[in-house]
Design a protein around this motif. Structure first.
Motif, PDB file in Angstrom:
ATOM      1  N   GLN A   1       2.413   1.679  -3.472  1.00  0.00           N
ATOM      2  CA  GLN A   1       1.420   2.138  -4.437  1.00  0.00           C
ATOM      3  C   GLN A   1       1.117   3.622  -4.245  1.00  0.00           C
ATOM      4  O   GLN A   1       0.974   4.361  -5.223  1.00  0.00           O
ATOM      5  CB  GLN A   1       0.139   1.315  -4.311  1.00  0.00           C
ATOM      6  CG  GLN A   1       0.259  -0.086  -4.858  1.00  0.00           C
ATOM      7  CD  GLN A   1      -0.984  -0.919  -4.624  1.00  0.00           C
ATOM      8  OE1 GLN A   1      -1.796  -0.606  -3.766  1.00  0.00           O
ATOM      9  NE2 GLN A   1      -1.124  -1.991  -5.390  1.00  0.00           N
TER      10      GLN A   1
ATOM     11  N   THR B   1       0.832  -1.208   0.000  1.00  0.00           N
ATOM     12  CA  THR B   1       0.000   0.000   0.000  1.00  0.00           C
ATOM     13  C   THR B   1       0.865   1.257   0.000  1.00  0.00           C
ATOM     14  O   THR B   1       0.590   2.211  -0.735  1.00  0.00           O
ATOM     15  CB  THR B   1      -0.924  -0.011   1.232  1.00  0.00           C
ATOM     16  OG1 THR B   1      -1.703  -1.199   1.210  1.00  0.00           O
ATOM     17  CG2 THR B   1      -1.826   1.208   1.243  1.00  0.00           C
TER      18      THR B   1
ATOM     19  N   TYR C   1       4.070   5.564  -5.611  1.00  0.00           N
ATOM     20  CA  TYR C   1       4.058   5.517  -7.080  1.00  0.00           C
ATOM     21  C   TYR C   1       2.991   6.465  -7.633  1.00  0.00           C
ATOM     22  O   TYR C   1       3.241   7.187  -8.605  1.00  0.00           O
ATOM     23  CB  TYR C   1       3.789   4.079  -7.526  1.00  0.00           C
ATOM     24  CG  TYR C   1       3.801   3.887  -9.011  1.00  0.00           C
ATOM     25  CD1 TYR C   1       4.974   3.999  -9.747  1.00  0.00           C
ATOM     26  CD2 TYR C   1       2.621   3.592  -9.700  1.00  0.00           C
ATOM     27  CE1 TYR C   1       4.977   3.823 -11.115  1.00  0.00           C
ATOM     28  CE2 TYR C   1       2.620   3.414 -11.065  1.00  0.00           C
ATOM     29  CZ  TYR C   1       3.798   3.529 -11.767  1.00  0.00           C
ATOM     30  OH  TYR C   1       3.795   3.350 -13.119  1.00  0.00           O
ATOM     31  N   THR C   2       1.826   6.500  -6.995  1.00  0.00           N
ATOM     32  CA  THR C   2       0.755   7.402  -7.438  1.00  0.00           C
ATOM     33  C   THR C   2       1.183   8.862  -7.293  1.00  0.00           C
ATOM     34  O   THR C   2       0.967   9.675  -8.204  1.00  0.00           O
ATOM     35  CB  THR C   2      -0.515   7.143  -6.613  1.00  0.00           C
ATOM     36  OG1 THR C   2      -0.894   5.779  -6.773  1.00  0.00           O
ATOM     37  CG2 THR C   2      -1.650   8.040  -7.049  1.00  0.00           C
TER      38      THR C   2
END
Length: 143
Positions: free
Chosen positions: A66, A63, A69-70
């Motif tokens: 991610q 999580t 990365y976002t």
């Protein structure tokens, strides 16, 4: 029957000794077996707890990655769009420069055997201005 009673009486002390030894060995086996069984069950319980904790840690790390990365993609999107726009503008400017060079290089209805005429000062300035504009757009696209 008397023989059997005599034999049992003769070896009674040995039978008691053997009984006590068997009892001691049985108690030791039960103690060792109980300790090993209890230890095994404790280890299995602890292993399951560790695996559950590790699974939760892995999910939390996935999580987190991610999310990072976002955020990175959101930060880079405007820059990539700006670079694409600058590249498109530079390409358009170079197309315009190529067109003006082609126009300037094309002789105005001249005979096929005649030598190419030199560019006039105005034509030369137009070509140089278009080339400089294209170079400026390329430099801006590199930044």
């Amino acid at each position: 029957m008397a023989k059997l009673r005599d034999w049992l009486a003769r070896y009674r002390a040995r039978f008691v000794l053997i009984g006590h030894r068997m009892e001691a060995v049985t108690v030791l086996i039960l103690l060792l077996g109980g300790g090993m069984g209890t230890g095994y069950l404790f280890c299995v319980w602890q292993y399951r707890e560790l695996m559950a904790q590790q699974r939760d840690d892995h999910q939390a790390e996935i999580t987190r990655l991610q999310h990072a990365y976002t955020q990175t993609l959101q930060a880079l999107t405007p820059k990539v769009a700006a670079a694409a726009n600058a590249s498109a503008q530079a390409a358009e400017a170079s197309v315009e420069a190529a067109k003006s060079v082609k126009r300037a290089a094309r002789p105005a209805i001249a005979p096929a055997t005649a030598a190419p005429r030199p560019l006039s000062e105005a034509e030369r300035q137009d070509v140089n201005r278009d080339i400089e504009a294209a170079n400026r757009k390329v430099r801006e696209a590199r930044k």
